[in-house]
Write a protein that holds these residues in place. Structure first.
Motif, PDB file in Angstrom:
ATOM      1  N   LEU A   1       0.832  -1.210   0.000  1.00 60.23           N
ATOM      2  CA  LEU A   1       0.000   0.000   0.000  1.00 60.23           C
ATOM      3  C   LEU A   1       0.862   1.255   0.000  1.00 60.23           C
ATOM      4  CD1 LEU A   1      -2.852  -0.899   2.527  1.00 60.23           C
ATOM      5  CD2 LEU A   1      -3.117  -0.450   0.089  1.00 60.23           C
ATOM      6  N   GLN A   2       1.960   1.236   0.752  1.00 65.33           N
ATOM      7  CA  GLN A   2       2.833   2.405   0.818  1.00 65.33           C
ATOM      8  C   GLN A   2       3.552   2.651  -0.495  1.00 65.33           C
ATOM      9  OE1 GLN A   2       5.309   1.632   4.253  1.00 65.33           O
ATOM     10  NE2 GLN A   2       3.816   2.535   5.652  1.00 65.33           N
ATOM     11  N   GLY A   3       3.682   1.628  -1.311  1.00 70.28           N
ATOM     12  CA  GLY A   3       4.357   1.784  -2.593  1.00 70.28           C
ATOM     13  C   GLY A   3       3.441   2.161  -3.735  1.00 70.28           C
ATOM     14  N   LEU A   4       2.137   2.224  -3.491  1.00 71.64           N
ATOM     15  CA  LEU A   4       1.194   2.579  -4.553  1.00 71.64           C
ATOM     16  C   LEU A   4       1.326   4.048  -4.944  1.00 71.64           C
ATOM     17  CD1 LEU A   4      -2.132   0.851  -3.406  1.00 71.64           C
ATOM     18  CD2 LEU A   4      -0.690   0.213  -5.340  1.00 71.64           C
TER      19      LEU A   4
ATOM     20  N   PRO B   1      -6.210   3.585  -1.529  1.00 72.71           N
ATOM     21  CA  PRO B   1      -7.612   3.598  -1.116  1.00 72.71           C
ATOM     22  C   PRO B   1      -7.922   4.797  -0.217  1.00 72.71           C
ATOM     23  CG  PRO B   1      -6.457   1.675  -0.212  1.00 72.71           C
ATOM     24  CD  PRO B   1      -5.479   2.438  -1.037  1.00 72.71           C
ATOM     25  N   ALA B   2      -9.179   5.131  -0.169  1.00 77.24           N
ATOM     26  CA  ALA B   2      -9.604   6.265   0.657  1.00 77.24           C
ATOM     27  C   ALA B   2      -9.389   5.949   2.132  1.00 77.24           C
ATOM     28  CB  ALA B   2     -11.079   6.562   0.411  1.00 77.24           C
ATOM     29  N   CYS B   3      -9.129   6.990   2.903  1.00 76.83           N
ATOM     30  CA  CYS B   3      -8.970   6.836   4.342  1.00 76.83           C
ATOM     31  C   CYS B   3     -10.332   6.571   4.968  1.00 76.83           C
ATOM     32  CB  CYS B   3      -8.350   8.084   4.960  1.00 76.83           C
ATOM     33  SG  CYS B   3      -6.649   8.349   4.455  1.00 76.83           S
ATOM     34  N   GLY B   4     -10.346   5.680   5.939  1.00 82.04           N
ATOM     35  CA  GLY B   4     -11.593   5.348   6.616  1.00 82.04           C
ATOM     36  C   GLY B   4     -11.719   6.077   7.933  1.00 82.04           C
ATOM     37  N   PRO B   5     -12.821   5.826   8.626  1.00 78.24           N
ATOM     38  CA  PRO B   5     -13.004   6.437   9.944  1.00 78.24           C
ATOM     39  C   PRO B   5     -12.067   5.796  10.959  1.00 78.24           C
ATOM     40  CG  PRO B   5     -14.785   4.912   9.460  1.00 78.24           C
ATOM     41  CD  PRO B   5     -13.943   4.999   8.224  1.00 78.24           C
TER      42      PRO B   5
ATOM     43  N   LEU C   1      -8.368  -5.734   8.671  1.00 75.12           N
ATOM     44  CA  LEU C   1      -7.505  -6.698   7.996  1.00 75.12           C
ATOM     45  C   LEU C   1      -7.016  -6.220   6.633  1.00 75.12           C
ATOM     46  CD1 LEU C   1      -9.346 -10.011   8.893  1.00 75.12           C
ATOM     47  CD2 LEU C   1      -7.340  -9.024   9.976  1.00 75.12           C
ATOM     48  N   MET C   2      -7.778  -5.417   5.939  1.00 77.71           N
ATOM     49  CA  MET C   2      -7.403  -4.985   4.590  1.00 77.71           C
ATOM     50  C   MET C   2      -6.666  -3.650   4.572  1.00 77.71           C
ATOM     51  SD  MET C   2      -8.229  -7.524   2.868  1.00 77.71           S
ATOM     52  CE  MET C   2      -7.780  -6.899   1.290  1.00 77.71           C
ATOM     53  N   GLY C   3      -6.868  -2.842   5.585  1.00 77.34           N
ATOM     54  CA  GLY C   3      -6.221  -1.539   5.628  1.00 77.34           C
ATOM     55  C   GLY C   3      -6.991  -0.508   4.827  1.00 77.34           C
ATOM     56  N   ASP C   4      -6.577   0.732   4.957  1.00 81.39           N
ATOM     57  CA  ASP C   4      -7.179   1.825   4.196  1.00 81.39           C
ATOM     58  C   ASP C   4      -6.093   2.828   3.851  1.00 81.39           C
ATOM     59  OD1 ASP C   4      -6.722   3.278   6.527  1.00 81.39           O
ATOM     60  OD2 ASP C   4      -8.809   3.381   7.115  1.00 81.39           O
ATOM     61  N   GLY C   5      -6.489   4.012   3.441  1.00 77.52           N
ATOM     62  CA  GLY C   5      -5.510   5.020   3.042  1.00 77.52           C
ATOM     63  C   GLY C   5      -4.553   5.424   4.146  1.00 77.52           C
ATOM     64  N   ASN C   6      -4.991   5.325   5.401  1.00 77.54           N
ATOM     65  CA  ASN C   6      -4.095   5.637   6.519  1.00 77.54           C
ATOM     66  C   ASN C   6      -2.885   4.713   6.537  1.00 77.54           C
ATOM     67  OD1 ASN C   6      -5.758   7.687   7.594  1.00 77.54           O
ATOM     68  ND2 ASN C   6      -7.041   6.150   8.585  1.00 77.54           N
ATOM     69  N   CYS C   7      -3.073   3.493   6.065  1.00 82.30           N
ATOM     70  CA  CYS C   7      -1.991   2.495   6.085  1.00 82.30           C
ATOM     71  C   CYS C   7      -0.927   2.789   5.031  1.00 82.30           C
ATOM     72  CB  CYS C   7      -2.567   1.102   5.848  1.00 82.30           C
ATOM     73  SG  CYS C   7      -3.736   0.592   7.117  1.00 82.30           S
ATOM     74  N   ALA C   8      -1.268   3.592   4.038  1.00 84.21           N
ATOM     75  CA  ALA C   8      -0.319   3.896   2.963  1.00 84.21           C
ATOM     76  C   ALA C   8       0.604   5.057   3.312  1.00 84.21           C
ATOM     77  CB  ALA C   8      -1.083   4.209   1.677  1.00 84.21           C
ATOM     78  N   GLU C   9       0.311   5.733   4.398  1.00 80.40           N
ATOM     79  CA  GLU C   9       1.113   6.888   4.788  1.00 80.40           C
ATOM     80  C   GLU C   9       2.370   6.435   5.529  1.00 80.40           C
ATOM     81  OE1 GLU C   9       0.570  10.988   7.369  1.00 80.40           O
ATOM     82  OE2 GLU C   9      -1.067   9.547   7.253  1.00 80.40           O
TER      83      GLU C   9
END
Length: 164
Positions: A89-92, A98-102, A121-129
């Motif tokens: 995700l961080q390399g995308l 993906p969009a950040c979730g709540p 389990l799948m992560g969201d945009g916060n995980c890509a930061e």
């Protein structure tokens, strides 16, 4: 001269404890809030450490060593998989993230449990930061390295030349 499986269990437990302590330090002292995938990885470090300390305390015979080793290896493999997903995700490119979730608190209070766990389990945009690096590698990269090392130690604890 063979090493004792108890030393390996202690090593795994100490590593998991140290990694979790540092994660809590970065959260509460440095102010880095964990994303859903970070929390999932922490859960696998906890499970691996709990199995290791139980094996250390109960000192199982050969079948028990195989079971403990298998549980620790499976936990490390799963945790490593989640760490790899976060690295991916961080390399995308930014447009594919993906969009950040709540927040997690909001999700567990207001969403169905299945949807909250799916996001966890799948992560969201916060995980890509990428908010933390050491020697040019992000926290999930270090987490993956730790999972690989712990998995190797778990396998070593069940090898025939390792003393009970």
């Amino acid at each position: 001269m063979a090493i004792s499986s108890r030393w390996i269990y202690f090593f795994i437990f100490a590593c998991c404890t140290g990694l979790l302590a540092y994660a809590l330090y970065t959260q509460y002292v440095d102010g880095l809030h964990p994303c859903p995938l970070c929390i999932t990885q922490r859960a696998f470090f906890v499970f691996t450490g709990v199995v290791a300390v139980m094996a250390l305390i109960f000192h199982p015979q050969q079948l028990g060593r195989y079971i403990a080793s298998g549980l620790m290896f499976a936990s490390c493999a799963a945790g490593g998989g989640f760490a790899y997903r976060q690295i991916w995700l961080q390399g995308l490119p930014p447009e594919q993230v993906p969009a950040c979730g709540p927040s997690l608190e909001y999700m567990f209070e207001n969403l169905p449990m299945s949807e909250a766990f799916s996001t966890l389990l799948m992560g969201d945009g916060n995980c890509a930061e990428v908010v933390w690096t050491m020697f040019g590698m992000s926290m999930p990269t270090w987490s993956l390295i730790a999972f690989v090392g712990l998995a190797l130690a778990a396998v070593a604890s069940a090898l025939p030349w390792v003393r009970r």
